[in-house]
Design an enzyme around this catalytic site. Structure first.
Site, PDB file in Angstrom:
ATOM      1  N   CYS A   5       0.825  -1.214   0.000  1.00 37.81           N
ATOM      2  CA  CYS A   5       0.000   0.000   0.000  1.00 37.81           C
ATOM      3  C   CYS A   5       0.859   1.263   0.000  1.00 37.81           C
ATOM      4  O   CYS A   5       0.330   2.359  -0.171  1.00 37.81           O
ATOM      5  CB  CYS A   5      -0.937  -0.008   1.201  1.00 37.81           C
ATOM      6  SG  CYS A   5      -1.993  -1.459   1.248  1.00 37.81           S
ATOM      7  N   HIS A   7      -2.316   6.961   3.188  1.00 39.45           N
ATOM      8  CA  HIS A   7      -2.950   5.740   2.690  1.00 39.45           C
ATOM      9  C   HIS A   7      -4.286   5.549   3.409  1.00 39.45           C
ATOM     10  O   HIS A   7      -4.382   5.687   4.630  1.00 39.45           O
ATOM     11  CB  HIS A   7      -2.027   4.549   2.919  1.00 39.45           C
ATOM     12  CG  HIS A   7      -2.686   3.239   2.665  1.00 39.45           C
ATOM     13  ND1 HIS A   7      -3.421   2.996   1.518  1.00 39.45           N
ATOM     14  CD2 HIS A   7      -2.747   2.100   3.406  1.00 39.45           C
ATOM     15  CE1 HIS A   7      -3.887   1.767   1.567  1.00 39.45           C
ATOM     16  NE2 HIS A   7      -3.504   1.198   2.706  1.00 39.45           N
ATOM     17  N   ASN A  57     -10.257   0.412   1.172  1.00 36.66           N
ATOM     18  CA  ASN A  57      -8.792   0.369   1.107  1.00 36.66           C
ATOM     19  C   ASN A  57      -8.390  -0.241  -0.234  1.00 36.66           C
ATOM     20  O   ASN A  57      -8.575  -1.429  -0.461  1.00 36.66           O
ATOM     21  CB  ASN A  57      -8.248  -0.470   2.270  1.00 36.66           C
ATOM     22  CG  ASN A  57      -6.725  -0.580   2.254  1.00 36.66           C
ATOM     23  OD1 ASN A  57      -6.078  -0.330   1.244  1.00 36.66           O
ATOM     24  ND2 ASN A  57      -6.156  -0.954   3.388  1.00 36.66           N
TER      25      ASN A  57
HETATM   26  C1  LIG Z   1      -8.409  -4.644  10.801  1.00 37.27           C
HETATM   27  C2  LIG Z   1      -9.060  -3.706  11.807  1.00 37.27           C
HETATM   28  C3  LIG Z   1     -10.101  -2.849  11.117  1.00 37.27           C
HETATM   29  C4  LIG Z   1      -9.747  -4.528  12.882  1.00 37.27           C
HETATM   30  O1  LIG Z   1     -10.305  -3.650  13.842  1.00 37.27           O
HETATM   31  P1  LIG Z   1     -10.080  -3.929  15.394  1.00 37.27           P
HETATM   32  O2  LIG Z   1     -10.794  -2.869  16.104  1.00 37.27           O
HETATM   33  O3  LIG Z   1      -8.592  -4.041  15.612  1.00 37.27           O
HETATM   34  O4  LIG Z   1     -10.809  -5.290  15.587  1.00 37.27           O
HETATM   35  P2  LIG Z   1     -10.225  -6.681  16.116  1.00 37.27           P
HETATM   36  O5  LIG Z   1      -9.394  -7.315  15.053  1.00 37.27           O
HETATM   37  O6  LIG Z   1      -9.605  -6.474  17.462  1.00 37.27           O
HETATM   38  O7  LIG Z   1     -11.552  -7.492  16.296  1.00 37.27           O
HETATM   39  C5  LIG Z   1     -12.504  -7.144  17.305  1.00 37.27           C
HETATM   40  C6  LIG Z   1     -13.680  -8.065  17.196  1.00 37.27           C
HETATM   41  O8  LIG Z   1     -14.410  -7.743  15.998  1.00 37.27           O
HETATM   42  C7  LIG Z   1     -14.611  -8.938  15.242  1.00 37.27           C
HETATM   43  N1  LIG Z   1     -14.656  -8.594  13.844  1.00 37.27           N
HETATM   44  C8  LIG Z   1     -13.657  -8.580  12.922  1.00 37.27           C
HETATM   45  N2  LIG Z   1     -14.130  -8.206  11.730  1.00 37.27           N
HETATM   46  C9  LIG Z   1     -15.448  -7.972  11.901  1.00 37.27           C
HETATM   47  C10 LIG Z   1     -16.463  -7.547  11.036  1.00 37.27           C
HETATM   48  N3  LIG Z   1     -16.248  -7.261   9.738  1.00 37.27           N
HETATM   49  N4  LIG Z   1     -17.708  -7.399  11.546  1.00 37.27           N
HETATM   50  C11 LIG Z   1     -17.971  -7.665  12.828  1.00 37.27           C
HETATM   51  N5  LIG Z   1     -17.039  -8.062  13.707  1.00 37.27           N
HETATM   52  C12 LIG Z   1     -15.781  -8.210  13.238  1.00 37.27           C
HETATM   53  C13 LIG Z   1     -13.435  -9.826  15.617  1.00 37.27           C
HETATM   54  O9  LIG Z   1     -13.740 -11.183  15.357  1.00 37.27           O
HETATM   55  C14 LIG Z   1     -13.309  -9.547  17.091  1.00 37.27           C
HETATM   56  O10 LIG Z   1     -14.277 -10.276  17.775  1.00 37.27           O
HETATM   57  P3  LIG Z   1     -13.967 -10.873  19.236  1.00 37.27           P
HETATM   58  O11 LIG Z   1     -13.695  -9.678  20.114  1.00 37.27           O
HETATM   59  O12 LIG Z   1     -15.205 -11.585  19.565  1.00 37.27           O
HETATM   60  O13 LIG Z   1     -12.767 -11.747  19.063  1.00 37.27           O
HETATM   61  C15 LIG Z   1      -7.986  -2.778  12.446  1.00 37.27           C
HETATM   62  O14 LIG Z   1      -7.200  -3.535  13.327  1.00 37.27           O
HETATM   63  C16 LIG Z   1      -7.108  -2.130  11.431  1.00 37.27           C
HETATM   64  O15 LIG Z   1      -7.524  -1.308  10.662  1.00 37.27           O
HETATM   65  N6  LIG Z   1      -5.795  -2.449  11.448  1.00 37.27           N
HETATM   66  C17 LIG Z   1      -4.840  -1.891  10.534  1.00 37.27           C
HETATM   67  C18 LIG Z   1      -4.929  -2.571   9.221  1.00 37.27           C
HETATM   68  C19 LIG Z   1      -4.074  -1.889   8.198  1.00 37.27           C
HETATM   69  O16 LIG Z   1      -3.829  -0.719   8.243  1.00 37.27           O
HETATM   70  N7  LIG Z   1      -3.591  -2.651   7.279  1.00 37.27           N
HETATM   71  C20 LIG Z   1      -2.756  -2.108   6.261  1.00 37.27           C
HETATM   72  C21 LIG Z   1      -2.998  -2.931   5.113  1.00 37.27           C
HETATM   73  S1  LIG Z   1      -2.660  -1.951   3.747  1.00 37.27           S
END
Ligand SMILES: CC(C)(COP(=O)(O)OP(=O)(O)OC[C@H]1O[C@@H](n2cnc3c(N)ncnc32)[C@H](O)[C@@H]1OP(=O)(O)O)[C@@H](O)C(=O)NCCC(=O)NCCS
Length: 325
Positions: free
Chosen positions: A125, A251, A281
């Site tokens: 990215c 990004h 994204n």
């Molecule tokens: C990926 C991301 C959105 C997840 O958000 P988060 O707040 O960290 O969420 P978590 O991964 O801790 O998950 C929290 C809960 O939501 C759930 N969950 C995950 N995706 C879900 C969805 N689409 N809908 C509902 N629940 C969801 C998980 O299973 C978890 O459940 P649990 O607490 O029962 O285990 C976030 O971590 C993020 O943006 N990270 C950076 C990613 C990034 O920048 N990547 C770069 C790639 S270019």
């Protein structure tokens, strides 16, 4: 060197500048409601955790190359440059369908740019900001007169449609910029500030050709929100104070990451890109897509100093200040 000296030298640079942007998004719009009918998620979860309301998803036969050609054609037309004045075509992508061949030569050929230097860059990215940096350096060195830089990714081809933790985030698009080389002009592309974190290489992966995209979301979140110093270093190298920025275009990975980084910059006047809301994204496309859409919407104006910050798998990051065309 004093801040004043740096500012003067950057602003009067006769180095490369961006002439025009262009972008392409597939026709099909997928809403959060549509995803919620398929996997265990909700509009509320996606909006509050990631900030996305809808995204564009490519048709099965639509390729990274197809999207790059559409965006490149728009940028070329907007630049007013004829194809035969482009000497270098650089395509940032991590989702090219074939390992061999690379896509950039075919993109150039389809755009009527015959026999330019052409290659792909994979910095995830951060790909567009890496491509912009090395292309600007090539133009500064006189290796090309003008160049076309494109970010194009079809993330939907690499994301498991049944994995709610990734399928709600990623989308497909291409964005492009035409760069003019040396000459006397006002606009410029500032020096890059870049880096990587190889110790975190396993935090974002596609393990092999039979695997889907996977990430440790929380670890990547923590790393991404620690990158404000890289963005500020790009401002320092360009001789632009954060308070002088017209816009910040990082990004578009997560609206919470975007806002956290923006808060740390000390640039309360800067317009902060929020293209993720309607675009998702789109990996290497996200920054040029946001720049192109913001220009089209009249939110960016010619001469505006704009801070870019790309970050992605590797892990990699790169930032630079540009002036809007
Ligand atoms: C990926 C991301 C959105 C997840 O958000 P988060 O707040 O960290 O969420 P978590 O991964 O801790 O998950 C929290 C809960 O939501 C759930 N969950 C995950 N995706 C879900 C969805 N689409 N809908 C509902 N629940 C969801 C998980 O299973 C978890 O459940 P649990 O607490 O029962 O285990 C976030 O971590 C993020 O943006 N990270 C950076 C990613 C990034 O920048 N990547 C770069 C790639 S270019």
């Amino acid at each position: 060197m004093s801040a004043q000296t740096r500012r003067t030298s950057a602003r009067t640079s006769t180095g490369p500048r961006i002439l025009a942007f262009g972008h392409y998004q597939p026709e099909r719009v997928v809403t959060n409601e549509e995803l919620a009918a398929r996997v265990d998620t909700s509009d509320e979860w996606i909006r509050s955790r990631v900030g996305i309301a809808s995204r564009h998803i490519a048709a099965p036969q639509e390729s990274v190359t197809d999207m790059a050609v559409h965006a490149g054609a728009k940028a070329l037309a907007a630049s007013g440059l004829p194809a035969d004045e482009i000497d270098l075509v650089v395509l940032a992508t991590c989702t090219q369908e074939t390992q061999i061949p690379v896509a950039a030569p075919a993109v150039a050929h389809r755009l009527g740019i015959e026999a330019p230097g052409a290659y792909d860059i994979n910095a995830g990215c951060a790909g567009f900001t890496y491509a912009l940096a090395v292309t600007a350096d090539a133009l500064r060195a006189g290796s090309a007169r003008n160049a076309l830089v494109i970010g194009s990714d079809k993330m939907s081809a690499w994301v498991d449609p049944s994995d709610r933790s990734t399928c709600v985030i990623f989308a497909d698009a291409a964005g492009a910029a035409v760069l003019a080389g040396r000459g006397s002009h006002d606009g410029w592309i500032g020096p890059v500030a870049w880096g990587s974190s190889g110790r975190n290489a396993d935090k974002i992966t596609v393990r092999d050709r039979h695997s889907f995209f996977a990430q440790d979301g929380q670890a990547v979140y923590r790393w991404a929100t620690s990158l404000a110093p890289v963005a500020l270093e790009a401002c320092r190298r360009a001789g632009v104070a954060p308070t002088e920025l017209a816009a910040f275009v990082p990004h578009q990975a997560n609206l919470r990451i975007v806002r956290s980084l923006a808060r740390q910059l000390g640039a309360p006047q800067a317009l902060v890109a929020d293209d993720i809301v309607e675009s998702g994204n789109t990996s290497a496309a996200s920054i040029p897509l946001a720049l192109s859409r913001m220009t089209e919407q009249g939110r960016l104006h010619s001469g505006d100093p704009v801070l870019l910050l790309g970050f992605g798998h590797g892990l990699t990051c790169a930032a630079q200040v540009i002036t809007a065309p």
